[in-house]
Design a protein around this motif. Structure first.
Motif, PDB file in Angstrom:
ATOM      1  N   LEU A 164      40.472  46.533  56.404  1.00 21.63           N
ATOM      2  CA  LEU A 164      39.840  47.854  56.300  1.00 21.63           C
ATOM      3  C   LEU A 164      38.440  47.712  55.727  1.00 21.63           C
ATOM      4  O   LEU A 164      38.194  46.860  54.873  1.00 21.63           O
ATOM      5  CB  LEU A 164      40.624  48.755  55.347  1.00 21.63           C
ATOM      6  N   LYS A 165      37.551  48.536  56.188  1.00 18.19           N
ATOM      7  CA  LYS A 165      36.224  48.617  55.574  1.00 18.19           C
ATOM      8  C   LYS A 165      35.732  50.045  55.761  1.00 18.19           C
ATOM      9  O   LYS A 165      35.758  50.566  56.873  1.00 18.19           O
ATOM     10  CB  LYS A 165      35.270  47.616  56.238  1.00 18.19           C
ATOM     11  N   GLY A 166      35.347  50.663  54.652  1.00 15.42           N
ATOM     12  CA  GLY A 166      34.853  52.047  54.735  1.00 15.42           C
ATOM     13  C   GLY A 166      35.850  52.997  55.369  1.00 15.42           C
ATOM     14  O   GLY A 166      35.477  53.917  56.093  1.00 15.42           O
ATOM     15  N   GLY A 167      37.136  52.745  55.131  1.00 17.09           N
ATOM     16  CA  GLY A 167      38.169  53.653  55.640  1.00 17.09           C
ATOM     17  C   GLY A 167      38.527  53.479  57.096  1.00 17.09           C
ATOM     18  O   GLY A 167      39.284  54.267  57.658  1.00 17.09           O
ATOM     19  N   LYS A 168      37.992  52.439  57.723  1.00 14.89           N
ATOM     20  CA  LYS A 168      38.302  52.198  59.148  1.00 14.89           C
ATOM     21  C   LYS A 168      38.888  50.791  59.306  1.00 14.89           C
ATOM     22  O   LYS A 168      38.571  49.877  58.521  1.00 14.89           O
ATOM     23  CB  LYS A 168      37.032  52.289  60.002  1.00 14.89           C
ATOM     24  N   ILE A 169      39.710  50.629  60.355  1.00  9.96           N
ATOM     25  CA  ILE A 169      40.223  49.292  60.663  1.00  9.96           C
ATOM     26  C   ILE A 169      39.126  48.522  61.364  1.00  9.96           C
ATOM     27  O   ILE A 169      38.601  48.949  62.392  1.00  9.96           O
ATOM     28  CB  ILE A 169      41.458  49.378  61.578  1.00  9.96           C
ATOM     29  N   LYS A 182      42.462  51.048  50.934  1.00  9.79           N
ATOM     30  CA  LYS A 182      43.758  50.349  51.052  1.00  9.79           C
ATOM     31  C   LYS A 182      44.870  51.030  50.249  1.00  9.79           C
ATOM     32  O   LYS A 182      45.957  51.232  50.747  1.00  9.79           O
ATOM     33  CB  LYS A 182      43.719  48.881  50.608  1.00  9.79           C
ATOM     34  N   THR A 183      44.570  51.360  48.983  1.00  6.71           N
ATOM     35  CA  THR A 183      45.613  51.958  48.136  1.00  6.71           C
ATOM     36  C   THR A 183      45.971  53.357  48.627  1.00  6.71           C
ATOM     37  O   THR A 183      47.135  53.752  48.604  1.00  6.71           O
ATOM     38  CB  THR A 183      45.155  51.970  46.663  1.00  6.71           C
ATOM     39  N   LEU A 215      42.238  37.007  49.896  1.00  2.00           N
ATOM     40  CA  LEU A 215      42.471  36.526  51.268  1.00  2.00           C
ATOM     41  C   LEU A 215      43.486  35.398  51.330  1.00  2.00           C
ATOM     42  O   LEU A 215      44.217  35.263  52.306  1.00  2.00           O
ATOM     43  CB  LEU A 215      41.151  36.089  51.912  1.00  2.00           C
ATOM     44  N   ASP A 216      43.548  34.578  50.271  1.00  2.00           N
ATOM     45  CA  ASP A 216      44.550  33.502  50.262  1.00  2.00           C
ATOM     46  C   ASP A 216      45.963  34.083  50.286  1.00  2.00           C
ATOM     47  O   ASP A 216      46.841  33.576  50.980  1.00  2.00           O
ATOM     48  CB  ASP A 216      44.389  32.609  49.016  1.00  2.00           C
ATOM     49  N   LEU A 217      46.151  35.148  49.543  1.00  2.00           N
ATOM     50  CA  LEU A 217      47.453  35.821  49.525  1.00  2.00           C
ATOM     51  C   LEU A 217      47.715  36.458  50.896  1.00  2.00           C
ATOM     52  O   LEU A 217      48.809  36.321  51.461  1.00  2.00           O
ATOM     53  CB  LEU A 217      47.482  36.881  48.416  1.00  2.00           C
ATOM     54  N   ALA A 218      46.720  37.128  51.446  1.00  2.00           N
ATOM     55  CA  ALA A 218      46.877  37.783  52.753  1.00  2.00           C
ATOM     56  C   ALA A 218      47.264  36.778  53.840  1.00  2.00           C
ATOM     57  O   ALA A 218      48.073  37.071  54.713  1.00  2.00           O
ATOM     58  CB  ALA A 218      45.585  38.500  53.133  1.00  2.00           C
ATOM     59  N   GLY A 258      40.761  44.392  52.152  1.00  5.41           N
ATOM     60  CA  GLY A 258      39.483  45.080  52.225  1.00  5.41           C
ATOM     61  C   GLY A 258      38.884  45.142  50.840  1.00  5.41           C
ATOM     62  O   GLY A 258      39.589  44.980  49.849  1.00  5.41           O
ATOM     63  N   PRO A 259      37.579  45.368  50.781  1.00  2.30           N
ATOM     64  CA  PRO A 259      36.922  45.458  49.472  1.00  2.30           C
ATOM     65  C   PRO A 259      37.388  46.693  48.699  1.00  2.30           C
ATOM     66  O   PRO A 259      38.047  47.569  49.254  1.00  2.30           O
ATOM     67  CB  PRO A 259      35.433  45.560  49.833  1.00  2.30           C
TER      68      PRO A 259
END
Length: 227
Positions: A215-220, A47-48, A203-206, A41-42
């Motif tokens: 995640l985006k804005g605290g939501k899945i 995420k953290t 994203l390559d790592l993911a 996610g951005p």
């Protein structure tokens, strides 16, 4: 398959001045033993914060987290620390090595905390595996960023964790060094049969993991398996 992490209806907010800032909203997912899993996610997507809650470093406002068969909400601070020492490994973006300890001492610390007699031997074996066999006595300041992160990876596996959380493990490394560190992380992880959870915006790592949670804005916003 056995679930090693079970997260249900997680909510977390912080007070920012007079405003209430919701960082995570109704997050539910689970991870199976030995799975590789990434949370993407951005910046600012939560995420953290999510990683810290899953590892018992912080408490949610509501919802439940079961880690390695133990419901974290029922544990005191000390009990959560004991669970982390026994079952959890960490790799952070900024390495978090202790500057006054040598590479070997940094790797041996988690084992010594558990009273292990063979901490030094295990430390040497792990450092050799990550390509630092000749650097046991070097302090973090004498090592490059990539070498420091390799020490951190060795340390993360020293207590044979059931689950390892890596927070932007290549965030402070150049692309080539980052690739080497990730290769090591996945190799050691496979060998040890550990569950690996990576928080990243890469994203390559993911895509190297079996499942991705976005995640985006605290939501899945999306959870999918890689094929």
């Amino acid at each position: 398959m056995t679930k090693i992490l079970n997260v249900r209806n997680l909510e977390k907010s912080y007070n920012s001045g007079s405003k209430k800032l919701t960082v995570l909203h109704d997050i539910s997912f689970d991870i199976e033993e030995k799975e590789t899993f990434s949370i993407v996610g951005p910046s600012g997507s939560g995420k953290t914060t999510l990683l810290g809650l899953c590892a018992g470093l912080d408490r949610p406002d509501s919802g439940s987290i079961e880690l390695c068969g133990t419901e974290l909400g029922h544990l005191s601070e000390d009990e959560r620390a004991v669970l982390r020492n026994r079952k959890v490994g960490f790799v952070f973006q900024d390495f978090q090595l202790l500057p006054t300890l040598t590479a070997l001492e940094n790797v041996a610390v988690p084992l010594e905390l558990q009273g292990a007699k063979n901490a030094s031997e295990v430390g040497k074996e792990l450092l050799t595996k990550v390509g630092l066999g000749g650097r046991f006595d070097h302090y973090p300041s004498q090592l490059s960023g990539g070498e420091q992160q390799r020490v951190a990876v060795a340390r993360a596996f020293s207590n044979r964790p059931s689950i390892l959380f890596a927070d932007e493990p290549t965030g402070n490394l150049d692309a080539e060094t980052g690739e080497k560190v990730i290769k090591l992380l996945f190799e050691l992880n496979k060998e040890a049969g550990t569950t690996l959870v990576i928080v990243t915006h890469d994203l390559d790592l993911a895509r190297m993991t079996q499942r991705i949670l976005r995640l985006k804005g605290g939501k899945i916003i999306e959870a999918h398996e890689q094929h």
